[in-house]
Write a protein that holds these residues in place. Structure first.
Motif, PDB file in Angstrom:
ATOM      1  N   GLU A 138     117.006  67.120  63.473  1.00  0.00           N
ATOM      2  CA  GLU A 138     116.135  67.319  62.440  1.00  0.00           C
ATOM      3  C   GLU A 138     115.833  66.188  61.696  1.00  0.00           C
ATOM      4  O   GLU A 138     114.808  65.777  61.268  1.00  0.00           O
ATOM      5  CB  GLU A 138     116.630  68.210  61.170  1.00  0.00           C
ATOM      6  N   ARG A 139     116.615  64.907  61.918  1.00  0.00           N
ATOM      7  CA  ARG A 139     116.487  63.705  61.272  1.00  0.00           C
ATOM      8  C   ARG A 139     116.205  62.324  61.948  1.00  0.00           C
ATOM      9  O   ARG A 139     116.691  61.056  61.728  1.00  0.00           O
ATOM     10  CB  ARG A 139     117.541  63.150  60.267  1.00  0.00           C
ATOM     11  N   LEU A 140     115.894  62.775  63.340  1.00  0.00           N
ATOM     12  CA  LEU A 140     115.832  61.675  64.365  1.00  0.00           C
ATOM     13  C   LEU A 140     114.759  60.488  63.944  1.00  0.00           C
ATOM     14  O   LEU A 140     115.188  59.337  64.098  1.00  0.00           O
ATOM     15  CB  LEU A 140     115.206  62.026  65.664  1.00  0.00           C
ATOM     16  N   GLU A 141     113.738  60.731  63.291  1.00  0.00           N
ATOM     17  CA  GLU A 141     112.541  59.846  62.743  1.00  0.00           C
ATOM     18  C   GLU A 141     113.236  59.064  61.741  1.00  0.00           C
ATOM     19  O   GLU A 141     112.871  57.774  61.552  1.00  0.00           O
ATOM     20  CB  GLU A 141     111.355  60.441  62.564  1.00  0.00           C
ATOM     21  N   ALA A 142     114.156  59.453  60.760  1.00  0.00           N
ATOM     22  CA  ALA A 142     114.747  58.781  59.742  1.00  0.00           C
ATOM     23  C   ALA A 142     115.871  57.979  59.893  1.00  0.00           C
ATOM     24  O   ALA A 142     116.212  57.007  58.992  1.00  0.00           O
ATOM     25  CB  ALA A 142     115.234  59.808  58.738  1.00  0.00           C
ATOM     26  N   ILE A 143     116.488  58.090  61.052  1.00  0.00           N
ATOM     27  CA  ILE A 143     117.437  57.182  61.377  1.00  0.00           C
ATOM     28  C   ILE A 143     117.117  55.808  61.790  1.00  0.00           C
ATOM     29  O   ILE A 143     116.155  55.263  62.401  1.00  0.00           O
ATOM     30  CB  ILE A 143     118.307  57.600  62.697  1.00  0.00           C
ATOM     31  N   ASP A 144     117.738  54.794  61.350  1.00  0.00           N
ATOM     32  CA  ASP A 144     117.567  53.242  61.425  1.00  0.00           C
ATOM     33  C   ASP A 144     118.640  53.039  62.394  1.00  0.00           C
ATOM     34  O   ASP A 144     119.977  53.028  62.281  1.00  0.00           O
ATOM     35  CB  ASP A 144     117.900  52.682  60.103  1.00  0.00           C
ATOM     36  N   TRP A 145     118.184  52.861  63.767  1.00  0.00           N
ATOM     37  CA  TRP A 145     119.128  52.722  64.842  1.00  0.00           C
ATOM     38  C   TRP A 145     119.555  51.336  64.879  1.00  0.00           C
ATOM     39  O   TRP A 145     118.946  50.528  64.558  1.00  0.00           O
ATOM     40  CB  TRP A 145     118.148  53.156  66.072  1.00  0.00           C
ATOM     41  N   TYR A 146     120.913  51.325  65.216  1.00  0.00           N
ATOM     42  CA  TYR A 146     121.600  49.909  65.198  1.00  0.00           C
ATOM     43  C   TYR A 146     121.215  49.488  66.610  1.00  0.00           C
ATOM     44  O   TYR A 146     120.898  48.209  66.632  1.00  0.00           O
ATOM     45  CB  TYR A 146     123.009  50.228  65.079  1.00  0.00           C
ATOM     46  N   TYR A 147     121.264  50.175  67.594  1.00  0.00           N
ATOM     47  CA  TYR A 147     120.861  49.674  69.075  1.00  0.00           C
ATOM     48  C   TYR A 147     119.777  50.233  69.513  1.00  0.00           C
ATOM     49  O   TYR A 147     119.691  51.367  69.439  1.00  0.00           O
ATOM     50  CB  TYR A 147     122.023  49.999  70.092  1.00  0.00           C
ATOM     51  N   HIS A 148     118.752  49.702  70.038  1.00  0.00           N
ATOM     52  CA  HIS A 148     117.694  50.071  70.861  1.00  0.00           C
ATOM     53  C   HIS A 148     117.548  49.413  72.226  1.00  0.00           C
ATOM     54  O   HIS A 148     117.168  48.262  72.108  1.00  0.00           O
ATOM     55  CB  HIS A 148     116.416  50.165  69.772  1.00  0.00           C
ATOM     56  N   VAL A 149     117.602  49.858  73.242  1.00  0.00           N
ATOM     57  CA  VAL A 149     117.217  49.282  74.432  1.00  0.00           C
ATOM     58  C   VAL A 149     116.573  50.213  75.424  1.00  0.00           C
ATOM     59  O   VAL A 149     116.709  51.288  75.306  1.00  0.00           O
ATOM     60  CB  VAL A 149     118.624  49.113  75.159  1.00  0.00           C
ATOM     61  N   GLY A 150     115.381  49.474  75.735  1.00  0.00           N
ATOM     62  CA  GLY A 150     114.430  50.340  76.506  1.00  0.00           C
ATOM     63  C   GLY A 150     114.025  49.390  77.732  1.00  0.00           C
ATOM     64  O   GLY A 150     113.933  48.017  77.442  1.00  0.00           O
ATOM     65  N   TYR A 151     113.834  49.990  78.751  1.00  0.00           N
ATOM     66  CA  TYR A 151     113.249  49.086  79.925  1.00  0.00           C
ATOM     67  C   TYR A 151     112.387  49.722  80.859  1.00  0.00           C
ATOM     68  O   TYR A 151     112.480  51.072  80.865  1.00  0.00           O
ATOM     69  CB  TYR A 151     114.572  48.424  80.714  1.00  0.00           C
ATOM     70  N   ASP A 152     111.564  48.969  81.600  1.00  0.00           N
ATOM     71  CA  ASP A 152     110.601  49.806  82.519  1.00  0.00           C
ATOM     72  C   ASP A 152     109.437  50.483  81.958  1.00  0.00           C
ATOM     73  O   ASP A 152     109.694  50.792  80.770  1.00  0.00           O
ATOM     74  CB  ASP A 152     111.426  50.249  83.820  1.00  0.00           C
ATOM     75  N   GLU A 153     108.738  51.091  82.722  1.00  0.00           N
ATOM     76  CA  GLU A 153     107.807  51.999  82.288  1.00  0.00           C
ATOM     77  C   GLU A 153     107.741  53.405  82.744  1.00  0.00           C
ATOM     78  O   GLU A 153     108.190  53.619  83.996  1.00  0.00           O
ATOM     79  CB  GLU A 153     106.355  51.415  82.479  1.00  0.00           C
ATOM     80  N   ARG A 154     107.227  54.350  82.229  1.00  0.00           N
ATOM     81  CA  ARG A 154     106.988  55.649  82.616  1.00  0.00           C
ATOM     82  C   ARG A 154     106.077  55.673  83.738  1.00  0.00           C
ATOM     83  O   ARG A 154     105.339  55.222  83.698  1.00  0.00           O
ATOM     84  CB  ARG A 154     106.490  56.743  81.462  1.00  0.00           C
ATOM     85  N   GLU A 155     106.780  56.441  84.881  1.00  0.00           N
ATOM     86  CA  GLU A 155     105.594  56.819  85.931  1.00  0.00           C
ATOM     87  C   GLU A 155     105.066  57.979  85.662  1.00  0.00           C
ATOM     88  O   GLU A 155     105.370  59.016  85.009  1.00  0.00           O
ATOM     89  CB  GLU A 155     106.503  56.874  87.293  1.00  0.00           C
ATOM     90  N   ALA A 156     103.913  58.077  86.095  1.00  0.00           N
ATOM     91  CA  ALA A 156     102.852  59.105  86.143  1.00  0.00           C
ATOM     92  C   ALA A 156     103.493  60.224  86.886  1.00  0.00           C
ATOM     93  O   ALA A 156     104.011  60.146  87.707  1.00  0.00           O
ATOM     94  CB  ALA A 156     101.535  58.863  86.563  1.00  0.00           C
TER      95      ALA A 156
END
Length: 156
Positions: A138-156
């Motif tokens: 319920e509060r995912l959007e309100a969390i100030d995330w300490y770690y955020h790692v993302g890589y590459d791109e979604r495939e179709a």
């Protein structure tokens, strides 16, 4: 193409049958198993964090306790829950979105968020406080995330 790591291979072997047998938009049901089923994700995500954050050199995840585990698209999962740090068994929130390749033999895309920032630090809750972290979805959007790692791109 670069060689696949043992942890990525283990994640693919763990997730491929689950995403293949689940409907898009549906919950992913974990079959009963001997031992802890999320171990491949724990090792893989710890490695992903190590690639970007030096403090993860001597840290690992030691438990994933899902509140939401679903298939959002073909070969794509969304996992919301709590993780345990191996160093002190403390808990922190987790939000993972991950996609496998068409052959389900590689991870094609990752968006990992871990830990809640409080007063500039990564808030860690005692292990016994698992029940107090039950409203994450319920509060995912309100969390100030300490770690955020993302890589590459979604495939179709």
């Amino acid at each position: 193409m670069s060689e696949i790591s043992a942890s990525e291979q283990a994640v693919c072997e763990f997730l491929a049958p689950l995403v293949r047998s689940s409907a898009v938009g549906g919950e992913i049901v974990i079959p009963p198993a001997d031992g802890y089923v999320f171990s491949p994700l724990e090792f893989f995500l710890s490695g992903v964090l190590r690639e970007v954050h030096a403090e993860w050199r001597h840290e690992s995840l030691d438990g994933i306790y899902p509140q939401l585990f679903c298939k959002t698209e073909e070969r794509e999962i969304d996992l919301v829950g709590v993780v345990s740090f191996i160093s002190d068994q403390s808990l922190a929130p987790l939000h993972l979105r991950l996609q496998l390749t068409l052959a389900c033999d590689r991870v094609s895309w990752v968006d990992l968020r871990l830990g809640e920032r409080m007063d500039g630090e990564c808030r860690r809750n005692p292990y016994g406080s698992l029940d107090s972290m039950q409203c994450l979805v319920e509060r995912l959007e309100a969390i100030d995330w300490y770690y955020h790692v993302g890589y590459d791109e979604r495939e179709a």
